[in-house]
Write a protein that holds these residues in place. Sequence first.
Motif, PDB file in Angstrom:
ATOM      1  N   TRP A 119      41.463  19.394  42.840  1.00 54.88           N
ATOM      2  CA  TRP A 119      40.829  20.704  43.038  1.00 54.88           C
ATOM      3  C   TRP A 119      40.415  20.923  44.486  1.00 54.88           C
ATOM      4  CZ3 TRP A 119      37.187  19.810  38.274  1.00 54.88           C
ATOM      5  CH2 TRP A 119      37.933  19.960  37.087  1.00 54.88           C
ATOM      6  N   THR A 120      40.085  19.849  45.178  1.00 55.17           N
ATOM      7  CA  THR A 120      39.644  19.988  46.574  1.00 55.17           C
ATOM      8  C   THR A 120      40.568  19.279  47.567  1.00 55.17           C
ATOM      9  OG1 THR A 120      38.173  18.069  46.256  1.00 55.17           O
ATOM     10  CG2 THR A 120      37.216  20.253  45.941  1.00 55.17           C
ATOM     11  N   ASP A 121      41.476  18.472  47.054  1.00 57.63           N
ATOM     12  CA  ASP A 121      42.363  17.714  47.935  1.00 57.63           C
ATOM     13  C   ASP A 121      43.607  18.537  48.257  1.00 57.63           C
ATOM     14  OD1 ASP A 121      43.494  15.723  49.435  1.00 57.63           O
ATOM     15  OD2 ASP A 121      44.268  14.585  47.709  1.00 57.63           O
ATOM     16  N   TRP A 122      43.400  19.584  49.028  1.00 51.59           N
ATOM     17  CA  TRP A 122      44.513  20.424  49.442  1.00 51.59           C
ATOM     18  C   TRP A 122      44.258  20.943  50.858  1.00 51.59           C
ATOM     19  CZ3 TRP A 122      42.984  25.339  50.673  1.00 51.59           C
ATOM     20  CH2 TRP A 122      41.809  25.817  50.098  1.00 51.59           C
ATOM     21  N   LYS A 123      45.298  21.318  51.527  1.00 53.80           N
ATOM     22  CA  LYS A 123      45.201  21.882  52.875  1.00 53.80           C
ATOM     23  C   LYS A 123      45.811  23.278  52.871  1.00 53.80           C
ATOM     24  CE  LYS A 123      45.369  17.434  55.288  1.00 53.80           C
ATOM     25  NZ  LYS A 123      46.086  16.601  56.311  1.00 53.80           N
ATOM     26  N   ALA A 124      45.248  24.133  53.679  1.00 51.83           N
ATOM     27  CA  ALA A 124      45.743  25.506  53.770  1.00 51.83           C
ATOM     28  C   ALA A 124      47.189  25.507  54.263  1.00 51.83           C
ATOM     29  CB  ALA A 124      44.859  26.322  54.700  1.00 51.83           C
ATOM     30  N   GLU A 125      48.030  26.203  53.530  1.00 47.97           N
ATOM     31  CA  GLU A 125      49.440  26.300  53.892  1.00 47.97           C
ATOM     32  C   GLU A 125      49.808  27.685  54.411  1.00 47.97           C
ATOM     33  OE1 GLU A 125      51.929  25.155  50.652  1.00 47.97           O
ATOM     34  OE2 GLU A 125      50.584  23.544  50.000  1.00 47.97           O
ATOM     35  N   ALA A 126      48.930  28.639  54.221  1.00 49.67           N
ATOM     36  CA  ALA A 126      49.232  30.021  54.604  1.00 49.67           C
ATOM     37  C   ALA A 126      48.121  30.561  55.493  1.00 49.67           C
ATOM     38  CB  ALA A 126      49.379  30.897  53.366  1.00 49.67           C
ATOM     39  N   ARG A 248      48.239  27.131  48.381  1.00 52.65           N
ATOM     40  CA  ARG A 248      49.356  27.622  47.593  1.00 52.65           C
ATOM     41  C   ARG A 248      49.688  26.564  46.541  1.00 52.65           C
ATOM     42  NH1 ARG A 248      47.667  31.363  49.692  1.00 52.65           N
ATOM     43  NH2 ARG A 248      48.703  32.949  50.964  1.00 52.65           N
ATOM     44  N   CYS A 249      49.983  27.028  45.318  1.00 52.11           N
ATOM     45  CA  CYS A 249      50.259  26.083  44.242  1.00 52.11           C
ATOM     46  C   CYS A 249      51.212  26.712  43.232  1.00 52.11           C
ATOM     47  CB  CYS A 249      48.958  25.645  43.561  1.00 52.11           C
ATOM     48  SG  CYS A 249      48.162  26.957  42.592  1.00 52.11           S
ATOM     49  N   GLU A 250      51.597  25.930  42.237  1.00 53.35           N
ATOM     50  CA  GLU A 250      52.570  26.379  41.240  1.00 53.35           C
ATOM     51  C   GLU A 250      52.009  27.467  40.326  1.00 53.35           C
ATOM     52  OE1 GLU A 250      53.669  22.865  39.180  1.00 53.35           O
ATOM     53  OE2 GLU A 250      54.840  22.027  40.846  1.00 53.35           O
ATOM     54  N   ASP A 251      50.693  27.658  40.338  1.00 53.63           N
ATOM     55  CA  ASP A 251      50.089  28.652  39.451  1.00 53.63           C
ATOM     56  C   ASP A 251      49.975  30.035  40.106  1.00 53.63           C
ATOM     57  OD1 ASP A 251      49.075  29.140  36.877  1.00 53.63           O
ATOM     58  OD2 ASP A 251      47.004  29.034  37.574  1.00 53.63           O
ATOM     59  N   ASP A 252      50.397  30.150  41.349  1.00 50.98           N
ATOM     60  CA  ASP A 252      50.218  31.417  42.082  1.00 50.98           C
ATOM     61  C   ASP A 252      50.926  32.592  41.416  1.00 50.98           C
ATOM     62  OD1 ASP A 252      48.723  29.995  43.898  1.00 50.98           O
ATOM     63  OD2 ASP A 252      50.303  29.900  45.427  1.00 50.98           O
ATOM     64  N   GLU A 253      52.163  32.411  41.041  1.00 51.33           N
ATOM     65  CA  GLU A 253      52.931  33.524  40.473  1.00 51.33           C
ATOM     66  C   GLU A 253      52.309  34.009  39.168  1.00 51.33           C
ATOM     67  OE1 GLU A 253      55.181  35.200  41.983  1.00 51.33           O
ATOM     68  OE2 GLU A 253      55.193  33.833  43.709  1.00 51.33           O
ATOM     69  N   ARG A 254      51.834  33.091  38.351  1.00 56.42           N
ATOM     70  CA  ARG A 254      51.202  33.486  37.086  1.00 56.42           C
ATOM     71  C   ARG A 254      49.941  34.295  37.350  1.00 56.42           C
ATOM     72  NH1 ARG A 254      47.199  31.680  33.205  1.00 56.42           N
ATOM     73  NH2 ARG A 254      46.395  30.241  34.787  1.00 56.42           N
ATOM     74  N   GLN A 255      49.103  33.822  38.265  1.00 56.08           N
ATOM     75  CA  GLN A 255      47.840  34.512  38.543  1.00 56.08           C
ATOM     76  C   GLN A 255      48.095  35.878  39.183  1.00 56.08           C
ATOM     77  OE1 GLN A 255      45.243  33.654  37.210  1.00 56.08           O
ATOM     78  NE2 GLN A 255      44.668  31.515  37.449  1.00 56.08           N
ATOM     79  N   ILE A 256      49.056  35.967  40.069  1.00 54.17           N
ATOM     80  CA  ILE A 256      49.382  37.251  40.686  1.00 54.17           C
ATOM     81  C   ILE A 256      49.940  38.212  39.639  1.00 54.17           C
ATOM     82  CG2 ILE A 256      50.955  38.397  42.306  1.00 54.17           C
ATOM     83  CD1 ILE A 256      50.570  35.972  44.170  1.00 54.17           C
ATOM     84  N   SER A 257      50.732  37.693  38.714  1.00 56.86           N
ATOM     85  CA  SER A 257      51.261  38.523  37.636  1.00 56.86           C
ATOM     86  C   SER A 257      50.120  39.071  36.775  1.00 56.86           C
ATOM     87  CB  SER A 257      52.225  37.701  36.772  1.00 56.86           C
ATOM     88  OG  SER A 257      52.650  38.450  35.653  1.00 56.86           O
ATOM     89  N   ARG A 258      49.104  38.266  36.522  1.00 54.91           N
ATOM     90  CA  ARG A 258      47.955  38.714  35.731  1.00 54.91           C
ATOM     91  C   ARG A 258      47.201  39.809  36.482  1.00 54.91           C
ATOM     92  NH1 ARG A 258      44.042  34.600  34.657  1.00 54.91           N
ATOM     93  NH2 ARG A 258      43.636  35.504  32.612  1.00 54.91           N
ATOM     94  N   TRP A 259      47.037  39.631  37.787  1.00 53.43           N
ATOM     95  CA  TRP A 259      46.358  40.640  38.608  1.00 53.43           C
ATOM     96  C   TRP A 259      47.121  41.962  38.552  1.00 53.43           C
ATOM     97  CZ3 TRP A 259      48.099  43.438  42.791  1.00 53.43           C
ATOM     98  CH2 TRP A 259      47.137  44.163  43.496  1.00 53.43           C
ATOM     99  N   LYS A 260      48.439  41.891  38.661  1.00 55.33           N
ATOM    100  CA  LYS A 260      49.254  43.109  38.639  1.00 55.33           C
ATOM    101  C   LYS A 260      49.139  43.825  37.295  1.00 55.33           C
ATOM    102  CE  LYS A 260      53.434  42.593  40.441  1.00 55.33           C
ATOM    103  NZ  LYS A 260      54.716  41.916  40.764  1.00 55.33           N
ATOM    104  N   LYS A 261      49.076  43.076  36.207  1.00 57.54           N
ATOM    105  CA  LYS A 261      48.940  43.685  34.886  1.00 57.54           C
ATOM    106  C   LYS A 261      47.587  44.377  34.717  1.00 57.54           C
ATOM    107  CE  LYS A 261      51.885  40.250  32.592  1.00 57.54           C
ATOM    108  NZ  LYS A 261      51.884  39.095  31.654  1.00 57.54           N
TER     109      LYS A 261
END
Length: 325
Positions: A119-126, A248-261
């Motif tokens: 959850w915290t062991d990540w670095k900004a990619e964007a 950025r992670c593998e769940d991005d597309e799902r969460q963005i899709s939920r936001w769009k809906k």
Amino acid sequence: MSTYELQRLEKIKRNAGLLKELGLDAKLKPSSHDARPSKKRKLNQFDAPRPTRSSSRIAASERPSYSDEKVSTTPIPSSRSNNPRKKTTRSKNSPPPQTTKDEPIDASIAGVEEIRAGWTDWKAEAPSPTRDTHGAFRFPDHADFTPNKSPEEILREGCFGGSYFRPLYSRHLGITVSDDWKELPSSWVAGLNVERVLANPEYDAEVNKFGVACGQSIEEWEASGWINHKYDVRGWFQWYCRFFLGRRCEDDERQISRWKKCVGETGRWRRLLLKKYKAMDVRDVFDDGEDEDSREVSPVMHQTCHHWAFEVKQDILDAFWASER
């Protein structure tokens, strides 16, 4: 100060002059609401959120509590109905139904400590997003994701009943998560009352920007399978905070899709809210619930959209009116 605000202040000034000429000004006492910002105004970024609207209905209502194991799943209706004859069995104090119909996430995740570290062991990619002239955020790698509220703005203006970062027991993982609000940038939470507006064990609707309760609890999201524990144990808003900061992670597309809906250009809650404006013939966002006596366009829908990082702006309302003619 916007043109609309200047026009509003000028109107107030003219009315005050008229009252003075009629000798009625002395009979009027300033209301305790006069010093508060209107429902559409942002609070000072270093002020703890305070209710933009207070009413005896809200004050007398029973607040949803997340301290108990069982949480009500009964939907909350809009604060006003266009059809007074329409009957409803929904409770006024319970959250509305979840706004998307996602398929449950696969729950077969092993290695709790590894998950927790991730959850915290990540670095900004964007890079950080930019804001366009209409106030929408632009992410170079996701052009279809255009929220117009930042995570900091959502927190400072009042959200989730002040209880989003309360200690959370995850039945799926078998652990209690707490103090994870501390991973947020210090500038986002500087000056906020953590116990009241971030990690309150009790849901307090008066913390919310629009002064109403809305949304299901995280426990209900987990039970429905809408939480991807590998990335964000608290769900959508926690994902948005980390995405906004460059993860950025593998769940991005799902969460963005939920936001769009929910609140994208054709999102369900966005269109329903704009249709409420049209049904009530409200063409100016500053005509919506500025004081206790003015018309109020569904505060529940407003708060729901606010939680999904969207707020109706004048250009959005204008475009909707133009498209509906």
